[in-house]
Design a protein around this motif. Structure first.
Motif, PDB file in Angstrom:
ATOM      1  N   LYS A 126      -8.540  -6.239   6.707  1.00 22.13           N
ATOM      2  CA  LYS A 126      -9.583  -5.119   5.922  1.00 22.13           C
ATOM      3  C   LYS A 126      -9.088  -3.735   6.793  1.00 22.13           C
ATOM      4  CE  LYS A 126     -13.856  -3.421   4.275  1.00 22.13           C
ATOM      5  NZ  LYS A 126     -15.265  -3.607   4.344  1.00 22.13           N
ATOM      6  N   SER A 127      -9.411  -3.841   8.017  1.00 22.13           N
ATOM      7  CA  SER A 127      -9.151  -2.571   8.963  1.00 22.13           C
ATOM      8  C   SER A 127      -7.834  -2.195   8.917  1.00 22.13           C
ATOM      9  CB  SER A 127      -9.486  -2.789  10.252  1.00 22.13           C
ATOM     10  OG  SER A 127     -10.797  -3.114  10.233  1.00 22.13           O
ATOM     11  N   PHE A 128      -6.793  -2.879   9.056  1.00 19.77           N
ATOM     12  CA  PHE A 128      -5.444  -2.505   9.075  1.00 19.77           C
ATOM     13  C   PHE A 128      -4.849  -1.906   7.620  1.00 19.77           C
ATOM     14  CE2 PHE A 128      -0.907  -3.191   8.164  1.00 19.77           C
ATOM     15  CZ  PHE A 128      -0.368  -2.674   9.294  1.00 19.77           C
ATOM     16  N   ILE A 167       2.787   6.399   5.242  1.00 24.26           N
ATOM     17  CA  ILE A 167       3.010   4.892   5.499  1.00 24.26           C
ATOM     18  C   ILE A 167       3.160   4.119   4.152  1.00 24.26           C
ATOM     19  CG2 ILE A 167       2.202   2.720   6.712  1.00 24.26           C
ATOM     20  CD1 ILE A 167       1.087   4.258   8.861  1.00 24.26           C
ATOM     21  N   ASP A 168       4.085   3.304   3.856  1.00 27.80           N
ATOM     22  CA  ASP A 168       3.775   2.291   2.814  1.00 27.80           C
ATOM     23  C   ASP A 168       3.738   1.072   3.775  1.00 27.80           C
ATOM     24  OD1 ASP A 168       4.081   3.520   0.529  1.00 27.80           O
ATOM     25  OD2 ASP A 168       6.133   3.133   0.013  1.00 27.80           O
ATOM     26  N   LEU A 211       0.871  -1.237  -0.062  1.00 33.04           N
ATOM     27  CA  LEU A 211       0.065   0.164   0.004  1.00 33.04           C
ATOM     28  C   LEU A 211       0.680   1.191  -0.069  1.00 33.04           C
ATOM     29  CD1 LEU A 211      -2.514  -1.228   2.703  1.00 33.04           C
ATOM     30  CD2 LEU A 211      -2.756  -1.351   0.322  1.00 33.04           C
ATOM     31  N   SER A 212       0.818   2.135  -0.809  1.00 39.13           N
ATOM     32  CA  SER A 212       1.675   3.153  -1.146  1.00 39.13           C
ATOM     33  C   SER A 212       0.814   4.392  -1.114  1.00 39.13           C
ATOM     34  CB  SER A 212       2.149   3.288  -2.613  1.00 39.13           C
ATOM     35  OG  SER A 212       3.105   2.207  -2.408  1.00 39.13           O
ATOM     36  N   GLY A 213       1.300   5.481   0.071  1.00 41.73           N
ATOM     37  CA  GLY A 213       0.602   6.741   0.367  1.00 41.73           C
ATOM     38  C   GLY A 213       1.238   7.726  -0.127  1.00 41.73           C
ATOM     39  N   ARG A 266      -3.744   2.676   4.280  1.00 40.90           N
ATOM     40  CA  ARG A 266      -3.787   3.385   3.198  1.00 40.90           C
ATOM     41  C   ARG A 266      -4.132   5.027   3.489  1.00 40.90           C
ATOM     42  NH1 ARG A 266      -7.804   0.669   0.845  1.00 40.90           N
ATOM     43  NH2 ARG A 266      -6.565  -0.679  -0.232  1.00 40.90           N
ATOM     44  N   ALA A 267      -4.810   4.871   4.593  1.00 47.12           N
ATOM     45  CA  ALA A 267      -5.181   6.519   5.141  1.00 47.12           C
ATOM     46  C   ALA A 267      -4.014   7.454   5.519  1.00 47.12           C
ATOM     47  CB  ALA A 267      -6.181   6.304   5.987  1.00 47.12           C
TER      48      ALA A 267
END
Length: 316
Positions: free
Chosen positions: A45-47, A57-58, A18-20, A52-53
């Protein structure tokens, strides 16, 4: 968001990266077994959503599928990738200690989530984030004892115990909490048998079916989570065995529904959403140099038919 496949010590592992944007930190997580129950699926899913939000963080999100060897390989792969921190939901609290030690030696902080590792590994981790499972077991014992007292059977009741996955710290701690606390509050209640249900509803139903054949009198069932507890409930209903008090932990939606139907007495309320967010935030706080409690517990209160209206139905 992109997918990639990485190889670690000849074990193939799928990861979701997940890239932010311009990330300040890369956090890898290896989970126990996402598909085994709805709690772990909701946690995953929550993590993912929480990572992502956060634009700083990656996240490299991995699932061991309940395989200890795969999880060890995943930790080693994350070390090779040079992530800034590793979060581990252990498949086995003792077996993963050498891999956690390798991360420590590589200068990578490790946060254990949900189910702790064995004490032999405590020197190699920065913090544990999750529920106090021993306390959960104690609270379940108190729920059951109070119910027996209200029924007038606290001097004679017989209980069977369905535990979680053998070797899994959560299963061990909840069992210890329950079995130590029950004789303190209801010294004449007898635990007549204990068998693992492996967090699986179908297996727990089979375990309960065997208990029902073996024992003519069962007054209570304690299950290490509601998924297993409802499996046991289904077996009792199919056999026409009424009047059994069912108590679990980690209040699943199916447990909540069974409580609402008057078939399942009580549990311990625990949110996988809070669990996931707490683990991620603990990792971020460690990387930012904040003072984090070594045992970073969140509260998990008792829930029964009497007070369930104070709690929303779980989403898992």
């Amino acid at each position: 968001m992109k997918f990639k496949t990485s190889l670690a010590t000849a074990v193939a592992t799928a990861s979701l990266v997940l890239s932010g944007g311009a990330a300040a930190m890369t956090i890898g997580i290896t989970q126990n077994n996402v598909g085994v129950d709805s709690y772990q699926t909701t946690y995953d899913k929550s993590f993912t959503e929480a990572a992502r939000a956060n634009p700083n963080i990656d996240a490299v999100v991995l699932d061991a599928g309940g395989d200890v060897a795969r999880q060890i390989a995943q930790v080693e792969d994350l070390i090779q990738q040079g992530v800034d921190a590793i979060i581990i939901w252990p498949t086995n609290g003792e077996a993963v200690v050498p891999a956690v030690r390798k991360a420590k030696r590589a200068g990578i902080p490790v946060i254990v989530t949900n189910s702790n590792i064995s004490e032999a590994g405590f020197d190699f981790i920065s913090a544990f984030s999750g529920p106090d499972n021993v306390t959960q077991g104690k609270r379940s014992a108190e729920i059951m004892c109070d119910k027996f007292k209200s029924m007038g059977i606290a001097n004679t009741a017989k209980v069977v115990h369905i535990t979680g996955q053998p070797g899994y710290t959560t299963a061990t701690e909840r069992a210890v909490g329950f079995e130590n606390r029950l004789p303190e509050v209801c010294p004449q209640v007898t635990v007549i048998d204990t068998q693992p249900g492996d967090w699986n509803r179908e297996k727990s139903q089979q375990v309960m079916e065997a208990f029902l054949v073996k024992y003519d009198n069962i007054d209570g069932v304690y299950a290490g989570d509601d998924n297993m507890g409802v499996g046991a409930l289904n077996a009792a209903k199919a056999a026409g065995r009424d009047g059994i008090v069912f108590v679990g932990a980690t209040n699943f939606a199916v447990g909540y529904e069974a409580m609402a139907a008057g078939e399942y007495w009580g549990s311990i309320y625990q949110s996988p959403v809070d669990d996931a967010k707490a683990a991620l935030q603990t990792a971020v706080d460690v990387l930012n140099g904040k003072d984090v409690p070594f045992l970073n517990y969140f509260d998990t209160p008792k829930i029964t038919q009497d007070n369930m209206s104070n709690y929303t139905k779980p989403v898992f």
